[in-house]
Motif scaffolding. Structure first.
Motif, mmCIF file in Angstrom:
data_model
loop_
_atom_site.group_PDB
_atom_site.id
_atom_site.type_symbol
_atom_site.label_atom_id
_atom_site.label_comp_id
_atom_site.label_asym_id
_atom_site.label_seq_id
_atom_site.Cartn_x
_atom_site.Cartn_y
_atom_site.Cartn_z
ATOM 1 N N ARG A 177 45.220 29.724 38.317
ATOM 2 C CA ARG A 177 45.831 31.040 38.502
ATOM 3 C C ARG A 177 47.082 31.187 37.647
ATOM 4 O O ARG A 177 47.322 32.242 37.023
ATOM 5 N N ALA A 194 41.519 34.330 45.158
ATOM 6 C CA ALA A 194 40.680 33.134 45.280
ATOM 7 C C ALA A 194 41.520 31.930 45.704
ATOM 8 O O ALA A 194 41.070 31.080 46.490
ATOM 9 N N GLU A 195 42.746 31.864 45.211
ATOM 10 C CA GLU A 195 43.637 30.765 45.594
ATOM 11 C C GLU A 195 43.964 30.827 47.090
ATOM 12 O O GLU A 195 43.986 29.794 47.776
ATOM 13 N N ARG A 216 42.111 32.125 49.475
ATOM 14 C CA ARG A 216 40.927 31.710 50.237
ATOM 15 C C ARG A 216 40.757 30.196 50.202
ATOM 16 O O ARG A 216 40.380 29.571 51.205
ATOM 17 N N THR A 217 41.044 29.614 49.065
ATOM 18 C CA THR A 217 40.914 28.158 48.938
ATOM 19 C C THR A 217 41.923 27.440 49.823
ATOM 20 O O THR A 217 41.592 26.447 50.495
ATOM 21 N N GLU A 233 42.761 38.671 41.044
ATOM 22 C CA GLU A 233 41.540 38.062 41.578
ATOM 23 C C GLU A 233 41.702 36.548 41.720
ATOM 24 O O GLU A 233 41.237 35.947 42.702
#
Length: 205
Positions: free
Chosen positions: A114, A134-135, A137-138, A130
């Motif tokens: 990111r 995603a980071e 959620r991870t 985006e």
């Protein structure tokens, strides 16, 4: 011819006068007189009224002042702490440390991706946003995974270090959500410093 005199009772009443009083039935059944009230009956009725009134007053008093139920004290004795054998403790430590190593590497990897994307496309570009989503959620999934891998037999020091590291990851992510970049970077730096403590404690690398 002999003439008999008629008594006054048998003579017909004079015309135009008041009617004669009917003769009393002499020798017939005695005239029934009304019974006199008995004092005993009056006293009994008065007593019953007083008793009923007293019962009504007692009932009203009981309803106005309900009885408080008795309080019972229950002493709860906590169970003694669980005891684990050396093999259980070693296995729990190995599981927790391995899970932390995996989670920390995964979170660090998506964070680097990111950051690199932000340098190339700008911090507010669609691609960077985006990548930031995603980071997040991870981070959430890896923290949940790590918590599930910490067993009760894990040594207290290892568990405390991992809990502190998890808290810093959450602080960093929350600050990024509210776009408080200095606070997010500060939490990330503290998390990186804690890595240098967890690695030797777990015997990694």
């Amino acid at each position: 011819m002999t003439t008999y005199a008629t008594s006054a009772l048998q003579q017909a009443p004079s015309t135009g006068g008041p009617p004669a009083t009917p003769p009393r039935n002499v020798g017939g059944p005695p005239t029934r007189q009304a019974p006199r009230p008995r004092h005993a009956g009056i006293i009994a009725a008065a007593t019953a009224f007083v008793v009923a009134a007293g019962a009504a007053v007692a009932t009203a008093t009981a309803l106005a002042s309900p009885v408080t139920p008795a309080q019972h004290t229950v002493n709860v004795v906590p169970p003694p702490p669980a005891r684990y054998g050396d093999m259980e403790i070693a296995a729990a430590k190995q599981s927790a440390c391995s899970a932390w190593d995996r989670s920390s590497r995964t979170i660090a990897s998506v964070g680097k991706d990111r950051a690199a994307l932000g340098e190339n496309t700008g911090g507010s570009s669609n691609d960077t946003e985006e990548a930031r989503a995603a980071e997040k959620r991870t981070v959430v999934s890896q923290i949940q995974f790590l918590r599930n891998e910490i067993a009760p037999a894990t040594p207290p020091r290892i568990q405390s270090l991992i809990d502190d590291w998890i808290a810093l990851q959450i602080d960093s992510m929350h600050s990024a959500v509210v776009r408080d970049w200095p606070a997010s970077n500060a939490a990330t730096d503290k998390g990186n410093d804690l890595v240098d403590v967890i690695v030797p404690a777990c015997g990694l690398r």
